[in-house]
Design an enzyme around this catalytic site. Structure first.
Site, PDB file in Angstrom:
ATOM      1  N   HIS A 138      -3.168   6.452   4.042  1.00 17.61           N
ATOM      2  CA  HIS A 138      -3.541   5.407   3.336  1.00 17.61           C
ATOM      3  C   HIS A 138      -4.838   4.595   3.939  1.00 17.61           C
ATOM      4  O   HIS A 138      -4.926   4.927   5.256  1.00 17.61           O
ATOM      5  CB  HIS A 138      -2.575   4.387   3.283  1.00 17.61           C
ATOM      6  CG  HIS A 138      -3.026   2.950   2.959  1.00 17.61           C
ATOM      7  ND1 HIS A 138      -3.568   2.652   1.811  1.00 17.61           N
ATOM      8  CD2 HIS A 138      -3.179   1.739   3.387  1.00 17.61           C
ATOM      9  CE1 HIS A 138      -4.007   1.485   1.758  1.00 17.61           C
ATOM     10  NE2 HIS A 138      -3.687   0.721   2.833  1.00 17.61           N
ATOM     11  N   CYS A 140       0.841  -1.181  -0.091  1.00 16.64           N
ATOM     12  CA  CYS A 140      -0.011  -0.039   0.325  1.00 16.64           C
ATOM     13  C   CYS A 140       0.808   1.223  -0.029  1.00 16.64           C
ATOM     14  O   CYS A 140       0.368   2.456  -0.155  1.00 16.64           O
ATOM     15  CB  CYS A 140      -1.113  -0.011   1.198  1.00 16.64           C
ATOM     16  SG  CYS A 140      -1.993  -1.420   1.273  1.00 16.64           S
ATOM     17  N   ASN A 181     -10.173  -0.496   1.324  1.00 12.97           N
ATOM     18  CA  ASN A 181      -8.706  -0.585   1.036  1.00 12.97           C
ATOM     19  C   ASN A 181      -8.490  -0.822  -0.451  1.00 12.97           C
ATOM     20  O   ASN A 181      -8.654  -1.938  -0.737  1.00 12.97           O
ATOM     21  CB  ASN A 181      -8.109  -1.533   2.072  1.00 12.97           C
ATOM     22  CG  ASN A 181      -6.664  -1.581   2.036  1.00 12.97           C
ATOM     23  OD1 ASN A 181      -5.878  -0.991   1.024  1.00 12.97           O
ATOM     24  ND2 ASN A 181      -5.805  -2.216   3.178  1.00 12.97           N
TER      25      ASN A 181
HETATM   26  N1  ACO Z   1     -17.246 -10.200  10.507  1.00 17.94           N
HETATM   27  C1  ACO Z   1     -17.551 -10.488  11.636  1.00 17.94           C
HETATM   28  N2  ACO Z   1     -16.816 -11.091  12.747  1.00 17.94           N
HETATM   29  C2  ACO Z   1     -15.412 -11.070  12.074  1.00 17.94           C
HETATM   30  C3  ACO Z   1     -15.197 -10.431  10.787  1.00 17.94           C
HETATM   31  C4  ACO Z   1     -16.050 -10.285  10.041  1.00 17.94           C
HETATM   32  N3  ACO Z   1     -15.775  -9.786   8.696  1.00 17.94           N
HETATM   33  N4  ACO Z   1     -13.702 -10.898  10.660  1.00 17.94           N
HETATM   34  C5  ACO Z   1     -13.456 -11.216  11.985  1.00 17.94           C
HETATM   35  N5  ACO Z   1     -14.186 -11.314  12.675  1.00 17.94           N
HETATM   36  C6  ACO Z   1     -14.210 -11.780  14.198  1.00 17.94           C
HETATM   37  C7  ACO Z   1     -12.948 -12.550  14.720  1.00 17.94           C
HETATM   38  O1  ACO Z   1     -13.174 -13.964  14.253  1.00 17.94           O
HETATM   39  C8  ACO Z   1     -12.793 -12.253  15.976  1.00 17.94           C
HETATM   40  O2  ACO Z   1     -13.634 -13.328  16.653  1.00 17.94           O
HETATM   41  P1  ACO Z   1     -13.154 -13.884  17.879  1.00 17.94           P
HETATM   42  O3  ACO Z   1     -12.869 -12.946  18.903  1.00 17.94           O
HETATM   43  O4  ACO Z   1     -14.287 -14.822  18.537  1.00 17.94           O
HETATM   44  O5  ACO Z   1     -11.863 -14.638  17.626  1.00 17.94           O
HETATM   45  C9  ACO Z   1     -13.177 -10.965  16.270  1.00 17.94           C
HETATM   46  O6  ACO Z   1     -14.043 -10.486  14.992  1.00 17.94           O
HETATM   47  C10 ACO Z   1     -12.058  -9.827  16.359  1.00 17.94           C
HETATM   48  O7  ACO Z   1     -11.220 -10.087  15.231  1.00 17.94           O
HETATM   49  P2  ACO Z   1      -9.996  -9.186  15.322  1.00 17.94           P
HETATM   50  O8  ACO Z   1      -9.159  -9.645  13.972  1.00 17.94           O
HETATM   51  O9  ACO Z   1      -9.135  -8.993  16.697  1.00 17.94           O
HETATM   52  O10 ACO Z   1     -10.697  -7.748  14.732  1.00 17.94           O
HETATM   53  P3  ACO Z   1      -9.882  -6.274  14.758  1.00 17.94           P
HETATM   54  O11 ACO Z   1     -10.682  -5.348  15.648  1.00 17.94           O
HETATM   55  O12 ACO Z   1      -8.400  -6.340  14.972  1.00 17.94           O
HETATM   56  O13 ACO Z   1     -10.373  -5.952  13.270  1.00 17.94           O
HETATM   57  C11 ACO Z   1      -9.258  -5.513  11.017  1.00 17.94           C
HETATM   58  C12 ACO Z   1      -9.728  -6.509  12.196  1.00 17.94           C
HETATM   59  C13 ACO Z   1     -10.282  -4.885  10.493  1.00 17.94           C
HETATM   60  C14 ACO Z   1      -8.931  -6.636   9.957  1.00 17.94           C
HETATM   61  C15 ACO Z   1      -8.318  -4.681  11.778  1.00 17.94           C
HETATM   62  O14 ACO Z   1      -7.356  -5.593  12.612  1.00 17.94           O
HETATM   63  C16 ACO Z   1      -7.257  -4.112  10.456  1.00 17.94           C
HETATM   64  O15 ACO Z   1      -7.869  -3.216   9.798  1.00 17.94           O
HETATM   65  N6  ACO Z   1      -6.024  -4.496  10.452  1.00 17.94           N
HETATM   66  C17 ACO Z   1      -5.035  -3.669   9.782  1.00 17.94           C
HETATM   67  C18 ACO Z   1      -5.158  -4.132   8.309  1.00 17.94           C
HETATM   68  C19 ACO Z   1      -4.176  -2.865   7.381  1.00 17.94           C
HETATM   69  O16 ACO Z   1      -3.845  -2.028   7.888  1.00 17.94           O
HETATM   70  N7  ACO Z   1      -3.592  -3.737   6.680  1.00 17.94           N
HETATM   71  C20 ACO Z   1      -2.300  -3.039   6.136  1.00 17.94           C
HETATM   72  C21 ACO Z   1      -2.574  -2.598   4.716  1.00 17.94           C
HETATM   73  S1  ACO Z   1      -3.245  -3.572   3.625  1.00 17.94           S
HETATM   74  C22 ACO Z   1      -1.968  -3.813   2.366  1.00 17.94           C
HETATM   75  O17 ACO Z   1      -0.970  -3.629   2.294  1.00 17.94           O
HETATM   76  C23 ACO Z   1      -2.886  -4.739   1.112  1.00 17.94           C
END
Ligand code: ACO
Length: 324
Positions: A251, A112, A281
């Site tokens: 980003h 990204c 994203n």
């Molecule tokens: N719908 C419902 N529940 C979900 C979903 C979904 N789509 N996805 C995950 N969950 C659940 C998980 O299973 C977990 O359940 P559990 O607690 O029973 O195990 C719970 O939700 C929490 O999951 P987390 O992964 O801890 O959620 P988080 O608050 O971290 O949010 C997210 C996830 C949105 C992916 C976040 O971590 C994020 O944005 N990460 C960074 C992404 C990023 O910056 N990427 C870099 C650039 S991308 C690139 O370079 C292409």
């Protein structure tokens, strides 16, 4: 020599995939996606669209906005994690289709952060006698997204943005930039299959190894720190306080990462460009799409300071500060 952004253009595919559509595909909800990521909908490329198709339209729009013709282009850089094919580069495909023969053309792989890396390369080209460098950030992550994996498939959208970089004859242009990378956590965000480590085989495809894998919560923690560091270091290099920034273009990976970065910099959200709700994203395309939107909507004025910061797979991160 001061180097400026002389033109900008973007393109997103027509098809829109909403959170409600995703509710029908995986076990998720509009409420979860909105509160955890800030995303409501994203644009998805058609089956017959590849990254060079999106890039070409964005590039033609950037050329038009810079009042330049294809024959004026001095080099083409495409930042992408989803090239049309592993080789030749997507930049070479754009070069022949846009009609800019015999100019340098190559791709940059920096996730990204790729568009900002591309800007820095373009700046050094201009300082070495080249001019009118076309920098494109384009990705079709939907083609490498596993729509059975709810932890990733709700996040990504497709698009392209392009900028024309040239010698500045005024006060506008890039004031400072900062870039770095840390490959030690490369496997927190990756596409395992299809390269020379795990070439495509029936088995690799059955194991879904050609799709994006991400440990979102681990990536999240690094992203907040890295985006803030990128902003601070870029501003420090120009000796400009964050309070003078007219618009922050981060980003668009997650609204919570954007808000946390703005808070650490003490920049109010009114001065932050957010469009993740409509685009998700879009990887390397997110910053040029956002910059184009800011200019189209009249959110930036001549002389404004604009700070762009990004973080992506690698990990890579960095920032570019410029005067519009
Ligand atoms: N719908 C419902 N529940 C979900 C979903 C979904 N789509 N996805 C995950 N969950 C659940 C998980 O299973 C977990 O359940 P559990 O607690 O029973 O195990 C719970 O939700 C929490 O999951 P987390 O992964 O801890 O959620 P988080 O608050 O971290 O949010 C997210 C996830 C949105 C992916 C976040 O971590 C994020 O944005 N990460 C960074 C992404 C990023 O910056 N990427 C870099 C650039 S991308 C690139 O370079 C292409």
């Amino acid at each position: 020599m001061r180097v400026s952004i002389a033109g900008i253009g973007s393109y997103v595919p027509e098809k829109i995939l909403t959170n409600f559509d995703l509710e029908k595909i995986v076990e998720t909800s509009d409420e979860w996606i909105t509160t955890r990521s800030g995303i409501k909908e994203r644009h998805i490329a058609a089956d017959n669209q590849a990254t060079s198709d999106l890039s070409l339209i964005a590039a033609q729009r950037a050329l038009k906005s810079a009042c330049l013709k294809p024959k004026d282009i001095g080099a083409i850089i495409v930042a992408t994690a989803t090239p049309d094919m592993l080789f030749p580069s997507t930049a070479c495909l754009v070069q022949t289709r846009i009609g800019a023969p015999r100019v340098i053309a190559f791709d940059v792989s920096a996730g990204c952060t790729g568009f900002l890396y591309g800007l820095a390369i373009a700046e050094s080209f201009v300082n070495n006698g080249y001019d009118n460098i076309l920098v494109i950030g384009a990705d079709i992550l939907s083609k490498i997204t596993d729509y059975t994996d709810r932890t990733t498939c709700v996040l990504f959208g497709d698009g392209a943005g392009a900028a024309l970089i040239k010698k500045s004859d005024g006060e506008d242009g890039i004031l400072s930039s900062y870039f770095t990378a840390d490959g030690s956590s490369w496997n927190l965000l990756w596409q395992p299959g299809g390269g020379s480590r795990i070439p495509a085989t029936h088995e690799s495809v059955e194991k879904r190894l050609h799709y994006v894998k991400m440990q979102g919560n681990e990536v999240f923690k690094v992203a907040v720190r890295a985006m803030s560091e990128a902003a601070v270091k870029t501003l420090e290099k120009a000796k400009i306080p964050a309070s003078e920034v007219a618009l922050l273009i981060p980003h668009q990976a997650n609204i919570r990462i954007i808000e946390a970065s703005a808070k650490r910099l003490n920049i109010p959200m009114e001065k932050v460009l957010v469009n993740i709700d409509r685009h998700g994203n879009t990887s390397a395309a997110s910053i040029p799409i956002a910059l184009d939107q800011a200019i189209q909507e009249g959110r930036v004025h001549k002389g404004d300071l604009i700070l762009m910061i990004a973080f992506g797979a690698g990990f890579t991160w960095g920032g570019v500060l410029f005067r519009y």
